[in-house]
Design a protein around this motif. Structure first.
Motif, PDB file in Angstrom:
ATOM      1  N   PRO A  11       0.828  -1.210   0.000  1.00  6.73           N
ATOM      2  CA  PRO A  11       0.000   0.000   0.000  1.00  6.73           C
ATOM      3  C   PRO A  11       0.862   1.260   0.000  1.00  6.73           C
ATOM      4  O   PRO A  11       1.986   1.261   0.512  1.00  6.73           O
ATOM      5  CB  PRO A  11      -0.794  -0.117   1.302  1.00  6.73           C
ATOM      6  CG  PRO A  11       0.066  -0.963   2.192  1.00  6.73           C
ATOM      7  CD  PRO A  11       0.743  -1.944   1.284  1.00  6.73           C
ATOM      8  N   THR A  12       0.349   2.315  -0.587  1.00  5.43           N
ATOM      9  CA  THR A  12       1.024   3.596  -0.514  1.00  5.43           C
ATOM     10  C   THR A  12       0.915   4.142   0.902  1.00  5.43           C
ATOM     11  O   THR A  12       0.129   3.650   1.721  1.00  5.43           O
ATOM     12  CB  THR A  12       0.413   4.601  -1.494  1.00  5.43           C
ATOM     13  OG1 THR A  12      -0.936   4.881  -1.063  1.00  5.43           O
ATOM     14  CG2 THR A  12       0.379   4.051  -2.915  1.00  5.43           C
ATOM     15  N   ALA A  13       1.686   5.189   1.187  1.00  3.41           N
ATOM     16  CA  ALA A  13       1.611   5.808   2.514  1.00  3.41           C
ATOM     17  C   ALA A  13       0.201   6.302   2.800  1.00  3.41           C
ATOM     18  O   ALA A  13      -0.280   6.231   3.940  1.00  3.41           O
ATOM     19  CB  ALA A  13       2.617   6.942   2.612  1.00  3.41           C
ATOM     20  N   ALA A  14      -0.479   6.788   1.776  1.00  2.00           N
ATOM     21  CA  ALA A  14      -1.844   7.286   1.956  1.00  2.00           C
ATOM     22  C   ALA A  14      -2.824   6.150   2.226  1.00  2.00           C
ATOM     23  O   ALA A  14      -3.827   6.344   2.919  1.00  2.00           O
ATOM     24  CB  ALA A  14      -2.281   8.077   0.727  1.00  2.00           C
ATOM     25  N   GLY A  78       7.600  -0.665   5.422  1.00  6.01           N
ATOM     26  CA  GLY A  78       6.254  -0.171   5.150  1.00  6.01           C
ATOM     27  C   GLY A  78       6.063   1.256   5.610  1.00  6.01           C
ATOM     28  O   GLY A  78       7.029   1.968   5.895  1.00  6.01           O
ATOM     29  N   SER A  79       4.810   1.676   5.723  1.00  7.50           N
ATOM     30  CA  SER A  79       4.489   3.061   6.053  1.00  7.50           C
ATOM     31  C   SER A  79       3.874   3.248   7.429  1.00  7.50           C
ATOM     32  O   SER A  79       3.869   4.363   7.954  1.00  7.50           O
ATOM     33  CB  SER A  79       3.522   3.629   5.006  1.00  7.50           C
ATOM     34  OG  SER A  79       4.091   3.599   3.708  1.00  7.50           O
ATOM     35  N   THR A 135       2.452  -9.388   1.269  1.00  6.33           N
ATOM     36  CA  THR A 135       3.605  -8.489   1.218  1.00  6.33           C
ATOM     37  C   THR A 135       4.557  -8.680   2.395  1.00  6.33           C
ATOM     38  O   THR A 135       5.754  -8.433   2.263  1.00  6.33           O
ATOM     39  CB  THR A 135       3.126  -7.029   1.176  1.00  6.33           C
ATOM     40  OG1 THR A 135       2.254  -6.776   2.297  1.00  6.33           O
ATOM     41  CG2 THR A 135       2.350  -6.732  -0.102  1.00  6.33           C
ATOM     42  N   GLN A 136       4.055  -9.126   3.530  1.00  5.72           N
ATOM     43  CA  GLN A 136       4.921  -9.287   4.698  1.00  5.72           C
ATOM     44  C   GLN A 136       5.937 -10.404   4.518  1.00  5.72           C
ATOM     45  O   GLN A 136       6.940 -10.457   5.237  1.00  5.72           O
ATOM     46  CB  GLN A 136       4.077  -9.566   5.950  1.00  5.72           C
ATOM     47  CG  GLN A 136       3.535 -10.998   6.052  1.00  5.72           C
ATOM     48  CD  GLN A 136       2.391 -11.149   7.004  1.00  5.72           C
ATOM     49  OE1 GLN A 136       1.250 -10.828   6.672  1.00  5.72           O
ATOM     50  NE2 GLN A 136       2.679 -11.640   8.204  1.00  5.72           N
TER      51      GLN A 136
END
Length: 218
Positions: A11-14, A78-79, A135-136
């Motif tokens: 995912p993006t930061a947003a 990640g973010s 993703t992890q």
């Protein structure tokens, strides 16, 4: 550790979960060797962060290497700030399950650490390791010095050559300077020492990595 479908896009930061300012409490010392998880570490020690799927088995791989001072598991890349395990498992933080490896370069070469890294998982699978999807579970190397980055790139190239010779795929390992490392909850630290029958999904390609054996990348 969980065998269900997960997002396979970071995912993006947003888009990521917001996280929190509170730092995760973590045990002070390593369950196996008693070394301080957060330091201080001996003078001259180096740190590198490695992700190769479920961090339970990955951490054991590195704490067993002679010359490794201490290991710890956590979330990285990640973010979401100070994420929980449940949040990372949701796929909405963007973090990998990473292992902090602190080692004595006078006792073990970085090439030797990386040889174990490449051989003990499949770095061609993208956002998964075997049955662990998401993703992890991606393969990643997060470096802490420019010198480490150079050694890592040589090892990647050498292992890609070895994989090519066996007709295997392209390495998908994420390689970049280390982003912030968030320590995982205490029960995850040295999990397989506390739970010897616990899950370990590590499975390599069966291809040896020539780096660390006096062989440079072509």
């Amino acid at each position: 550790m969980f065998f269900k479908s997960k997002p396979t896009q970071i995912p993006t930061a947003a888009e990521a979960l917001p996280g929190r300012e509170t730092v995760m409490p973590v045990t002070a010392s390593h369950f196996v060797n008693g070394a301080p998880l957060k330091g201080p570490y001996p003078a001259g020690a180096e740190t590198i962060y490695l992700a190769l799927g479920c961090f339970w088995g990955a951490e054991r791989l590195f704490w067993e290497l002679p010359g490794v001072i201490v290991t710890a598991v956590g979330y990285q890349g990640g973010s979401t700030k100070n994420p929980t395990y449940e949040e990372v498992c949701s796929g909405r933080t963007g973090h990998s399950e990473a292992v902090k490896v602190v080692f004595d370069p006078a006792a073990i070469r970085l090439e030797t650490v990386l040889k174990s890294f490449w051989e003990e998982h499949d770095p061609t699978q993208g956002m998964r390791q075997g049955n662990d999807v998401g993703t992890q579970y991606r393969s990643a190397i997060y470096t802490t010095t420019p010198e480490q980055a150079g050694v890592v790139e040589l090892s990647r190239a050498a292992y890609q050559n070895a994989l090519n010779s066996k007709g295997l795929g392209t390495i998908t390992t994420e390689i970049k300077p280390a982003p912030e490392f968030y320590y995982a909850e205490s029960y995850h630290q040295q999990y397989l020492a506390k739970n010897p029958a616990g899950y370990c999904g590590l499975q390599g390609t069966g291809v040896s990595c020539p780096i660390g054996l006096g062989v440079a990348a072509a």
